[in-house]
Design a protein around this motif. Structure first.
Motif, mmCIF file in Angstrom:
data_model
loop_
_atom_site.group_PDB
_atom_site.id
_atom_site.type_symbol
_atom_site.label_atom_id
_atom_site.label_comp_id
_atom_site.label_asym_id
_atom_site.label_seq_id
_atom_site.Cartn_x
_atom_site.Cartn_y
_atom_site.Cartn_z
ATOM 1 N N PRO A 42 -8.326 7.359 -4.580
ATOM 2 C CA PRO A 42 -7.162 7.549 -3.686
ATOM 3 C C PRO A 42 -7.378 8.713 -2.728
ATOM 4 O O PRO A 42 -6.705 9.752 -2.808
ATOM 5 N N TRP A 96 1.842 8.789 -8.145
ATOM 6 C CA TRP A 96 0.686 8.212 -7.454
ATOM 7 C C TRP A 96 -0.357 7.690 -8.428
ATOM 8 O O TRP A 96 -1.054 6.737 -8.123
ATOM 9 N N HIS A 121 -1.834 4.037 -8.266
ATOM 10 C CA HIS A 121 -3.291 3.878 -8.173
ATOM 11 C C HIS A 121 -3.808 2.953 -9.267
ATOM 12 O O HIS A 121 -4.626 2.055 -9.007
#
Length: 455
Positions: A114, A348, A352
């Motif tokens: 990411p 996140w 991800h």
């Protein structure tokens, strides 16, 4: 005028590289004692660098005594002893570099990072300056809280952040555990199993006993007969066989640990990539007696180069850890811990993982379909989890001959027999295929190249 090629400095800061060039010339006699060095402005203009860079190099030379600063007159080379001619060197073989393989089925590579989010969180952490503060030896409290929250939400584990120890990858944590549990312990290890686990414990001086696997994981009778006090297992998804340990075997192992006054190290490697069925609860989450030490890392889920792992110690081991090993400094940079904590807290990491699972699920399906149709395939063993599967080969050649032939063609293979401490003919002719780094668009070329190896 002194002239140096400043483009070949590698990763050195410009002032440090200039300082080294000047120092080497003074030591070698190329700049004789008493010689006046160019003024900072003149050398800066000649080399097309800033005056500040030249000043930094001159000040370092003066601090170490290579030059003498004379007010309003400049810098002069100091008298130094010139080193004698170097003796003839004994030739030492260079460290073997990693070749560029045409095809690599052995490395557990991932290709999903990411980058954008990670860069933004890094800038935020840098701007706040917290990375300059001392780091507790167990890891930053914010990161440990984030890990505890992730374990609660996605693993069903109720643990305190105080129980979590952050370290530079799983191998470092194995070494800490070996020291914590002591050399007098006998470590029972899955066989076949990940060789580095055995290597780390053995280098520490621990006695390691390979325990064979049956269809449910580590064989209990062999474990009891081994005299071991520690069992290192991977119940969620064993590497490399892919065995998922059922609940009766898990419960039996917990009973063994209580009866033997022993410990279980639950290595949860690769468990995040499960493509069929519901997630498997961790052994730690059903441990009512505090006998399980949970170990995991972010090397597979985020990046192998990010050496961040963690372990969850049961309360009865936590005080001993702090007393006996609390002198160790944290091995993970504070900035990396800050960014990872934000990555977990902000949701996140979950996003991800969701994207990555979808990507690897599609890749897995395509790879299994392509390999199943190959003439060298005698059978596939896939457990619907992890980033690898077993491929039984249709060949009469032994594994070593196949490995040599593959390397000659630029192909890197990993055989199941390599993971066994005790040789067994049943492991022959079986590949451990790590598929995460395969290019789906080139599966036809991959199959053709492997056909050259096996036929």
């Amino acid at each position: 005028m002194l002239t140096y090629d400043l483009e070949n400095r590698g990763g050195l800061p410009l002032y440090e590289y200039l300082y080294r060039c000047l120092r080497d010339d003074i030591l070698s006699g190329a700049v004789a004692a008493g010689t006046r060095l160019p003024s900072k402005r003149a050398l800066a203009e000649h080399l097309r660098i800033s005056i500040i860079t030249v000043e930094g190099a001159y000040q370092q030379l003066a601090a170490e005594g290579y030059v003498i600063a004379r007010p309003r007159r400049g810098f002069y080379a100091a008298p130094v002893d010139h080193p004698p001619a170097a003796p003839a060197l004994v030739e030492v073989p260079a460290e073997e570099s990693s070749p560029r393989w045409r095809l690599d089925l052995k490395s557990g590579r991932v290709d999903s990072f990411p980058s954008a989010v990670w860069a933004r969180l890094t800038r935020q952490a840098l701007s706040e300056g917290g990375h300059l503060l001392p780091t507790p030896h167990q890891g930053l409290p914010a990161l440990r809280r984030a890990i505890a929250g992730d374990l609660r939400d996605f693993k069903g584990m109720v643990v305190s952040p105080e129980q979590i120890v952050v370290g530079a990858g799983a191998e470092y944590l194995y070494l800490l555990l070996a020291q914590l549990l002591g050399r007098e312990q006998v470590f029972a290890l899955e066989d076949p199993g990940y060789p580095k686990i055995r290597q780390v414990y053995a280098k520490w001086g621990a006695v390691c006993r390979p325990i064979p696997l049956d269809g449910q994981g580590m064989a209990l009778e062999s474990l009891r007969a081994s005299g071991a006090g520690v069992a290192h297992i991977s119940p969620a998804h064993h590497y490399p066989t892919g065995i998922v340990m059922p609940i009766p075997r898990r419960q039996a192992l917990l009973r063994w640990a209580e009866e033997a006054d022993g410990w279980i190290i639950e290595d949860d490697y690769d468990s995040e990539f499960r493509f069929t069925g519901r997630p498997i609860p961790t052994l730690q989450s059903i441990d009512a007696r505090g006998r399980v030490i949970y170990v995991n890392s972010f090397s597979q889920t985020i990046s192998p180069s990010m050496r961040v792992g963690f372990m969850v110690l049961p309360p009865r081991l936590l005080e001993r850890y702090r007393r006996e090993l609390g002198f160790y400094a944290s091995t993970v940079p504070a900035l990396e811990q800050q960014v990872l904590g934000r990555f977990l807290d902000g949701g996140w990491y979950e996003q991800h993982l969701s994207r990555t699972r979808k990507k690897y699920r599609l890749r897995r399906e395509a790879v299994l379909e392509a390999f199943a149709a190959c003439p060298f395939t005698a059978g596939l063993t896939d457990r619907g989890a992890g980033l690898h599967f077993l491929l039984r080969l249709n060949t009469r050649s032994d594994d070593e001959a196949l490995r040599r032939r593959a390397e000659g063609l630029g192909v890197r293979l990993g055989f199941l027999s390599e993971y066994a401490a005790v040789p067994d003919p049943a492991y022959a002719h079986t590949l451990v295929v790590n598929y995460a780094g395969l290019d789906v668009e080139r599966l036809g070329e991959t199959a053709a190249l492997l056909s050259e190896v096996f036929f």
